[in-house]
Scaffold this active site. Structure first.
Site, short mmCIF file in Angstrom:
data_model
loop_
_atom_site.label_atom_id
_atom_site.label_comp_id
_atom_site.label_asym_id
_atom_site.label_seq_id
_atom_site.Cartn_x
_atom_site.Cartn_y
_atom_site.Cartn_z
N HIS B 140 0.81 -1.21 0.00
CA HIS B 140 0.00 0.00 0.00
C HIS B 140 0.86 1.27 0.00
O HIS B 140 0.40 2.33 -0.46
CB HIS B 140 -0.90 -0.01 1.23
CG HIS B 140 -2.01 1.00 1.19
ND1 HIS B 140 -3.25 0.72 0.65
CD2 HIS B 140 -2.07 2.29 1.61
CE1 HIS B 140 -4.02 1.79 0.74
NE2 HIS B 140 -3.34 2.75 1.32
N HIS B 191 -4.64 3.10 -3.16
CA HIS B 191 -3.70 2.00 -3.43
C HIS B 191 -3.37 1.99 -4.93
O HIS B 191 -4.26 2.01 -5.78
CB HIS B 191 -4.35 0.68 -3.00
CG HIS B 191 -3.40 -0.48 -2.96
ND1 HIS B 191 -3.10 -1.16 -1.81
CD2 HIS B 191 -2.67 -1.06 -3.94
CE1 HIS B 191 -2.23 -2.13 -2.08
NE2 HIS B 191 -1.95 -2.08 -3.38
N HIS B 193 -3.02 1.63 -8.56
CA HIS B 193 -3.72 0.76 -9.51
C HIS B 193 -3.90 1.48 -10.83
O HIS B 193 -3.80 2.70 -10.91
CB HIS B 193 -5.09 0.33 -8.96
CG HIS B 193 -6.09 1.43 -8.86
ND1 HIS B 193 -6.04 2.42 -7.88
CD2 HIS B 193 -7.18 1.74 -9.62
CE1 HIS B 193 -7.04 3.26 -8.05
NE2 HIS B 193 -7.75 2.88 -9.10
N GLN B 195 -6.17 0.93 -14.89
CA GLN B 195 -7.40 0.33 -15.41
C GLN B 195 -7.31 0.11 -16.92
O GLN B 195 -6.57 0.80 -17.62
CB GLN B 195 -8.60 1.23 -15.11
CG GLN B 195 -8.84 1.45 -13.62
CD GLN B 195 -10.03 2.37 -13.34
OE1 GLN B 195 -11.17 2.03 -13.61
NE2 GLN B 195 -9.75 3.53 -12.80
N CYS B 226 7.08 8.74 -36.32
CA CYS B 226 8.51 8.57 -36.62
C CYS B 226 9.09 9.92 -37.03
O CYS B 226 10.21 10.28 -36.65
CB CYS B 226 8.71 7.55 -37.75
SG CYS B 226 8.39 5.84 -37.25
N HIS B 267 9.55 1.92 -35.18
CA HIS B 267 8.13 1.97 -35.52
C HIS B 267 7.38 0.75 -34.99
O HIS B 267 7.81 -0.38 -35.19
CB HIS B 267 7.95 2.08 -37.03
CG HIS B 267 6.50 2.17 -37.40
ND1 HIS B 267 5.78 3.33 -37.21
CD2 HIS B 267 5.63 1.25 -37.87
CE1 HIS B 267 4.53 3.12 -37.58
NE2 HIS B 267 4.41 1.86 -37.99
N GLU B 336 -12.10 24.84 -22.01
CA GLU B 336 -11.68 23.55 -22.57
C GLU B 336 -12.89 22.70 -22.97
O GLU B 336 -12.91 22.11 -24.05
CB GLU B 336 -10.83 22.79 -21.56
CG GLU B 336 -9.38 23.28 -21.46
CD GLU B 336 -9.22 24.54 -20.62
OE1 GLU B 336 -10.21 25.00 -19.99
OE2 GLU B 336 -8.10 25.09 -20.59
#
Lengths: 362, 362
Positions: B140, B191, B193, B195, B226, B267, B336
């Site tokens: 933790h 904790h 993590h 997703q 590239c 690439h 925004e």
């Protein structure tokens, strides 16, 4: 409910997932303001802002002094400024060629020589534009949903006047009007205010809306927003209120819980071409919706954003202005920034139902 | 500096306005965790999550018990779920026709009859998909920038394994991997993590990137990413670090202060096709960048988002996977949300310069 819905205008899907409403979440509330603390937007503090661009004042009251009901001033920290009557043309970046940072990128140097550039990839232009702040009331204790409806209408009549002025500047392509209410919405000052940013390019969202609206018009001969109004008026399930030429609804593909959209029922592409009657009706509807929202959720933060046609002609038939209310009940997270999709835990039908009840329309 | 910059791949302009850095702002910090408080993601609490989909464990340790270094479990509040091997076809909404709400919309009823629909405007589909949580460490007190680099690499090796598995599901179009660090980034549990959400449609942002990349390839014959790497390697001004086949840079049109982009120098379109060596180098680079960021800004919240090719073939030559670091130093506001543009107060050249110094690369 767990489904994907596509916005009728944009290529934007929303995940409606009411199960996620059970997830532990913060709740945001805008705290009552301490009226005694110093505020540069209060009456009597006019010298704390740059000189005003526009104001509505008592007869005889002098510019940049007390006696006003609304002031428009340049933003002290403008995102864009220095707009002139010369068009700001996009210019390819003038790259200053510097020796390859061999210490940092020995491997990059091995990828190959820099191409001489069939097309350039880095484009920039001068940050010219207008960034104005609307100080919506001299009274620090008021906000949009608590002020008199006539005072709320003054804000939108002022917006019309400013847009009519700014669109004379040939360097400006469009303007974004918005309001941030509460700290979690992005507001840095508590005194009720909104902002207007005029830009030399059409914004991304507006460009996508114009494209989606044009596509629909070519295919069907009609305005997609007029069509949405008809569909929502027929089903009624997402309609919140409609009166005096203004309708409010919860969008089919709402991105946010209790997102709302306010539109003129008659077709109209540019907000600044609206009649005084429509502007009064818009302000009245907005105050009612925000007031109900504040009561239901203990004064949540929100953003208000206007979508209106660009200044150049050509969008009169396909586009239809609208105002969005975005309550701030959750934070945008990695999923939203990464995918451009949204997860919404409140189906818009439920939001509309609760809003209608709060407004006493059901 | 006050200028507009266009993203080299997307039609997205950013306003770089360093004057706005002087504006009063909140600063966000992720507080140290109280290790004593209950946490469903800690070792020994395996029964608090749904049964695991995938885990890396000590030899002999039993599934859904202690002894793991990483666990992947279904999200308890999934945005999407129930993905099957049958393709989820988009279906037009089955509108339940209801009587017009005359009380709510007397005026809407007068606009005209509901069209029988040349094209339908409301589309939805079942919310099928996968929503998985990666519990990145049993400890933790650790987070991505404090854990051993070998443990950080385990996360990305696990991601590769999960993507290889999920892409077998023909109903899935793409997957969005992301991490929210800190409450202001959208994280609801402290904790460490991340997703993974797999979706039946290509995300909006990915679709736009694919279109922009395809356009560039048709015009120039090469991958735009590239090309960005070559340009940035040559000028060096936005390059932060490059080693072991992985480069990190501050994007030309950065939306956020200290936004960073990490890419394989060779690439490669799909992250899940990366070699173990590249994955190890990615994890090492990421830990260094996040560590420097944490030191410079007292552990700010951030989002991490992976951009990788959709599962269907056809994008191998034009697309190039990349990982974005988005520090949360300001809140998205009305501007925004309304415009789809961003205002960034830190020029990416300055951000890259400070990051290089923090990493000891200059």
């Amino acid at each position: 409910m767990r489904e994907l819905r596509k916005d009728p205008v944009l290529n934007r899907w929303v995940i409606i997932s009411s199960e996620r409403a059970a997830r532990p979440m913060d709740a945001f509330h805008v705290a009552p303001e301490n009226v005694d603390s110093y505020c540069p937007f209060c009456e009597g503090e006019e010298s704390a802002t740059p000189p005003e661009i526009y104001a509505s004042r008592r007869p005889g009251a002098r510019p940049n002094g007390p006696g006003w009901s609304i002031r428009v001033v340049p933003n002290k920290y403008p995102a864009l400024s220095g707009a002139s009557r010369e068009r700001a043309n996009p210019t390819p970046e003038l790259m200053v060629s510097s020796p390859a940072l061999a210490e940092v990128s020995p491997e990059l140097a091995q990828i190959g020589p820099v191409s001489d550039g069939v097309i350039d990839i880095f484009h920039k232009m001068d940050g010219v534009g207008h960034h104005e702040v609307f100080i919506e009331t001299p009274d620090h204790s008021q906000t949009l949903h608590t002020m008199d409806k006539s005072q709320a209408a003054v804000i939108f009549h002022t917006l019309k006047a400013r847009l009519l002025e700014i669109r004379k500047d040939p360097a400006m392509a469009c303007a974004q009007f918005f309001k941030n209410h509460g700290r979690e919405s992005g507001a840095s000052l508590a005194h009720s205010h909104s902002q207007l940013i005029a830009m030399p390019v059409v914004s991304r969202t507006l460009g996508e809306e114009l494209a989606g609206a044009a596509h629909h018009r070519i295919k069907t001969g009609e305005c997609v927003y007029c069509r949405i109004l008809r569909r929502e008026g027929d089903s009624g399930e997402r309609l919140i209120a409609a009166r005096d030429g203004i309708a409010a609804l919860a969008p089919f593909a709402s991105r946010f819980p209790y997102e709302m959209m306010i539109m003129p029922m008659g077709h109209s592409s540019g907000f600044e071409d609206s009649s005084a009657k429509i502007i009064d009706a818009l302000a009245s509807m907005l105050v009612d919706l925000l007031g109900a929202l504040a009561q239901m959720f203990n004064n949540p933060p929100y953003n208000l954003v206007l979508h209106t046609a660009p200044f150049a002609p050509g969008h009169e038939e396909a586009y239809h202005w609208h105002l969005e209310i975005i309550p701030v009940m959750a934070r945008a997270a990695g999923f939203e920034w990464g995918s451009g999709f949204h997860i919404n835990s409140v189906p818009p039908e439920d939001a509309a139902d609760r809003m209608r009840k709060a407004l006493g329309n059901e």
